[in-house]
Design a protein around this motif. Structure first.
Motif, mmCIF file in Angstrom:
data_model
loop_
_atom_site.group_PDB
_atom_site.id
_atom_site.type_symbol
_atom_site.label_atom_id
_atom_site.label_comp_id
_atom_site.label_asym_id
_atom_site.label_seq_id
_atom_site.Cartn_x
_atom_site.Cartn_y
_atom_site.Cartn_z
ATOM 1 N N UNK A 67 0.989 -1.235 -0.119
ATOM 2 C CA UNK A 67 -0.030 0.130 0.191
ATOM 3 C C UNK A 67 0.835 1.232 0.032
ATOM 4 N N UNK A 68 1.982 1.293 0.703
ATOM 5 C CA UNK A 68 2.782 2.352 0.715
ATOM 6 C C UNK A 68 3.713 2.596 -0.733
ATOM 7 N N UNK A 69 3.828 1.448 -1.161
ATOM 8 C CA UNK A 69 4.418 1.798 -2.554
ATOM 9 C C UNK A 69 3.339 2.190 -3.479
ATOM 10 N N UNK A 70 2.073 1.812 -3.342
ATOM 11 C CA UNK A 70 1.064 2.131 -4.455
ATOM 12 C C UNK A 70 0.864 3.633 -4.402
ATOM 13 N N UNK A 71 0.666 4.029 -3.121
ATOM 14 C CA UNK A 71 0.506 5.594 -2.750
ATOM 15 C C UNK A 71 1.644 6.266 -3.418
ATOM 16 N N UNK A 72 2.997 5.968 -2.999
ATOM 17 C CA UNK A 72 3.977 6.838 -3.565
ATOM 18 C C UNK A 72 4.253 6.664 -4.923
ATOM 19 N N UNK A 73 3.781 5.748 -5.616
ATOM 20 C CA UNK A 73 3.998 5.721 -7.010
ATOM 21 C C UNK A 73 2.764 6.658 -7.688
ATOM 22 N N UNK A 74 1.696 6.759 -7.250
ATOM 23 C CA UNK A 74 0.659 7.772 -7.440
ATOM 24 C C UNK A 74 1.005 8.984 -7.323
ATOM 25 N N UNK A 75 1.777 9.351 -6.216
ATOM 26 C CA UNK A 75 2.053 10.791 -5.849
ATOM 27 C C UNK A 75 3.142 11.416 -6.755
ATOM 28 N N UNK A 173 3.630 3.496 11.137
ATOM 29 C CA UNK A 173 2.825 3.309 12.608
ATOM 30 C C UNK A 173 2.522 1.855 12.678
ATOM 31 N N UNK A 174 1.998 1.294 11.584
ATOM 32 C CA UNK A 174 1.491 -0.090 11.644
ATOM 33 C C UNK A 174 2.745 -0.885 11.668
ATOM 34 N N UNK A 175 3.992 -0.805 11.020
ATOM 35 C CA UNK A 175 5.099 -1.564 10.977
ATOM 36 C C UNK A 175 5.722 -1.260 12.449
ATOM 37 N N UNK A 176 5.751 -0.189 12.870
ATOM 38 C CA UNK A 176 6.310 0.105 14.419
ATOM 39 C C UNK A 176 5.531 -0.854 15.632
ATOM 40 N N UNK A 177 4.188 -1.023 15.162
ATOM 41 C CA UNK A 177 3.356 -1.736 16.141
ATOM 42 C C UNK A 177 3.526 -3.142 15.955
ATOM 43 N N UNK A 178 3.887 -3.543 14.758
ATOM 44 C CA UNK A 178 3.912 -5.032 14.566
ATOM 45 C C UNK A 178 5.411 -5.741 14.555
ATOM 46 N N UNK A 179 6.244 -4.975 14.847
ATOM 47 C CA UNK A 179 7.579 -5.138 14.889
ATOM 48 C C UNK A 179 8.172 -5.063 16.165
ATOM 49 N N UNK A 180 9.261 -6.015 16.673
ATOM 50 C CA UNK A 180 9.821 -5.862 17.873
ATOM 51 C C UNK A 180 10.821 -4.701 17.952
ATOM 52 N N UNK A 181 11.000 -4.114 19.103
ATOM 53 C CA UNK A 181 11.967 -2.853 19.196
ATOM 54 C C UNK A 181 13.356 -3.096 18.625
ATOM 55 N N UNK A 182 13.858 -4.277 18.711
ATOM 56 C CA UNK A 182 15.028 -4.452 18.113
ATOM 57 C C UNK A 182 15.091 -4.582 16.800
ATOM 58 N N UNK A 183 13.928 -5.026 16.032
ATOM 59 C CA UNK A 183 13.787 -5.157 14.721
ATOM 60 C C UNK A 183 13.354 -3.706 14.246
ATOM 61 N N UNK A 184 13.143 -2.914 14.825
ATOM 62 C CA UNK A 184 12.186 -1.710 14.055
ATOM 63 C C UNK A 184 13.178 -0.965 13.296
ATOM 64 N N UNK A 185 14.427 -0.769 13.398
ATOM 65 C CA UNK A 185 15.110 -0.011 12.347
ATOM 66 C C UNK A 185 15.110 -0.661 11.069
ATOM 67 N N UNK A 186 15.473 -2.027 11.236
ATOM 68 C CA UNK A 186 15.407 -2.632 9.925
ATOM 69 C C UNK A 186 13.984 -2.852 9.008
ATOM 70 N N UNK A 187 12.995 -2.824 9.898
ATOM 71 C CA UNK A 187 11.731 -3.128 9.234
ATOM 72 C C UNK A 187 11.185 -1.682 8.812
ATOM 73 N N UNK A 188 11.576 -0.715 9.353
ATOM 74 C CA UNK A 188 11.197 0.714 8.869
ATOM 75 C C UNK A 188 12.186 0.975 7.682
ATOM 76 N N UNK A 189 13.224 0.565 7.778
ATOM 77 C CA UNK A 189 14.128 0.784 6.603
ATOM 78 C C UNK A 189 13.675 0.206 5.225
ATOM 79 N N UNK A 190 12.925 -0.918 5.489
ATOM 80 C CA UNK A 190 12.426 -1.712 4.076
ATOM 81 C C UNK A 190 11.293 -0.649 3.587
ATOM 82 N N UNK A 191 10.742 0.082 4.103
ATOM 83 C CA UNK A 191 9.825 1.103 3.489
ATOM 84 C C UNK A 191 10.666 2.081 2.543
ATOM 85 N N UNK A 192 11.954 2.188 2.766
ATOM 86 C CA UNK A 192 12.843 2.664 1.635
ATOM 87 C C UNK A 192 12.609 2.095 0.264
#
Length: 459
Positions: A67-75, A173-192
């Motif tokens: 969903x993030x990729x779709x929104x950014x492509x449209x933008x 927010x969803x990725x933050x809620x669904x990932x453990x704190x130690x995994x959060x930087x990698x999970x947020x980084x995948x949004x790149x």
């Protein structure tokens, strides 16, 4: 008092109505994520989650990335046609700048409010609202392309839904809620990776479709994709991605329900221990490079003497670098170094890139320093987002990410005026000088800063 859950509350997918003895103490929807929260808790405690819970968690996170990729492509499809549509409607560069400023101000004001809405109403409502706002924007743009209608008022009116277009913060927010704190930087980084896909495919589709099928075609495609995103969000995204503890904290007995527009509650987040210093680092260190990026279209024409196609290739190179660094490199580094160390490394890289930017003379020099610039931007954004969401409660992660999302609109709002003044008076090297001076001073402060509470121990 011991709380007993019936079997209907122990699964991710919604089931038929539970028996009367099964109560919902928090007043939330039956379709929630207890299995996912169990997976996250088991990861933090070293236990092995069940295969079903892991699959549910992976599917939702994958859908969030899509969903993030779709929104950014449209933008970026919209960004590619906006200058040409403005020119066709008879607007000059000043009027086009007014449009950009209006859009930036609306996103600046709407970011924190949208984040609070996401905290209170949940991920499903946040994603659906954002995609519906995007659909309204693209619908107004499509109508503005019609010669029979007043195009200029509709073009300016299309900027208004931008206040609610915040799919990327909702995804964070969803990725933050669904990932453990130690995994959060990698999970947020995948949004790149999502951002890179949006930059490359959105710009490519926007230019190709407008050249072959007319300027209205990319806008209509973006409208259809946004409506599809709204349907997927409403039907497939869980009502809430927050755990039971976060819902309990948000619904304590006797605690008045705060308004979405409670600005005092929003600003109070910045006053929590350790939050304001990290937020200021995020704003101050990223602002000089943001000025350069805002002025890049003008710099590419005047200073580098690039054609439109060549500038597009350079932006595609930027998108590929962001996919690699934020999607792969930052996650690998975060598993081996502390967040404090990565934050200092990003500020140091900003300083070195600023020195190189002050000395560059052609586009080849820009290509050489761009990997360092992209690494600095990616590391700064990912690490500060992770540190800030770790510093606040789980019920406030959306609001915190909304505040973080307001940093870029702030740059887009102030950047054209301030960047244009600096560029016309001092030339391109001034951006490098400012970046070097600002980040070097911040680096000195970071090395002397004591450990903030609830933050990385290596700060």
């Amino acid at each position: 008092m011991t709380q007993h859950l019936c079997p209907a509350q122990q699964d991710f997918c919604p089931l038929p109505s539970p028996p009367a003895s099964c109560s919902d103490p928090y007043g939330v929807s039956q379709q929630r994520l207890p299995r996912m929260r169990e997976v996250r808790a088991s990861r933090g405690q070293g236990r092995s989650p069940s295969r079903t819970g892991t699959l549910d968690l992976s599917r939702v996170m994958l859908l969030v990335y899509v969903l993030a990729a779709l929104e950014l492509a449209c933008l970026f499809m919209q960004f590619s046609v906006m200058p040409y549509l403005s020119r066709r409607l008879g607007l000059d560069s000043v009027a086009f700048g007014y449009q950009q400023t209006i859009f930036g101000v609306l996103q600046l004001l709407g970011g924190p409010v949208f984040g609070r809405f996401a905290d209170q109403r949940g991920a499903r409502a946040a994603f659906t609202l954002s995609f519906l706002a995007s659909s309204a924007l693209y619908l107004l743009l499509a109508v503005a392309c019609s010669p029979a209608l007043p195009g200029v008022p509709l073009l300016f009116a299309s900027r208004l839904p931008g206040a609610l277009m915040h799919t990327l913060p909702a995804a964070q927010m969803a990725i933050t809620d669904l990932s453990a704190p130690e995994e959060r930087p990698a999970a947020l980084g995948r949004l790149g990776l999502c951002f890179g896909v949006g930059v490359i495919f959105g710009s490519l589709l926007g230019g190709t479709l407008s050249s072959t099928c007319g300027i209205q075609c990319p806008v209509i495609v973006a409208l259809v994709v946004s409506l599809l995103g709204a349907v997927l969000s409403f039907t497939c995204i869980p009502t809430s991605t927050k755990g039971a503890s976060a819902r309990a904290q948000a619904a304590l007995p006797g605690k008045p329900k705060a308004s979405v527009f409670d600005l005092k509650a929003i600003t109070c987040l910045l006053l929590q221990p350790g939050v304001l210093p990290v937020f200021l680092v995020k704003v101050i260190c990223g602002f000089p490079s943001g000025l350069f990026m805002v002025m890049f279209s003008l710099i590419s024409m005047d200073f580098f003497q690039l054609e439109a196609a060549q500038a597009g290739y350079l932006m595609s190179f930027f998108g590929v670098l962001q996919m690699v660094f934020q999607g792969l490199v930052i996650g690998w580094l975060s598993s081996r170094f502390s967040e404090g160390a990565l934050l200092r490394a990003s500020v140091l890289a900003f300083s070195v890139v600023g020195l190189a930017m002050a000395l560059m003379a052609n586009v080849f020099h820009l290509c050489l320093l761009m990997p360092g610039l992209v690494f600095s931007l990616c590391a700064l954004n990912v690490v500060t987002d992770s540190m800030l969401t770790n510093a606040v409660s789980a019920s406030d992660t959306g609001t915190m990410l909304g505040l973080c999302a307001s940093v870029q609109p702030l740059t887009r709002t102030l950047g054209p005026t301030l960047g244009g003044l600096l560029y016309h008076r001092f030339g391109v090297p001034v951006f490098g000088h400012v970046q070097l001076a600002v980040n070097f001073l911040v680096l000195l402060v970071l090395w002397r800063q004591p450990v903030p509470p609830k933050m990385d121990k290596a700060w």
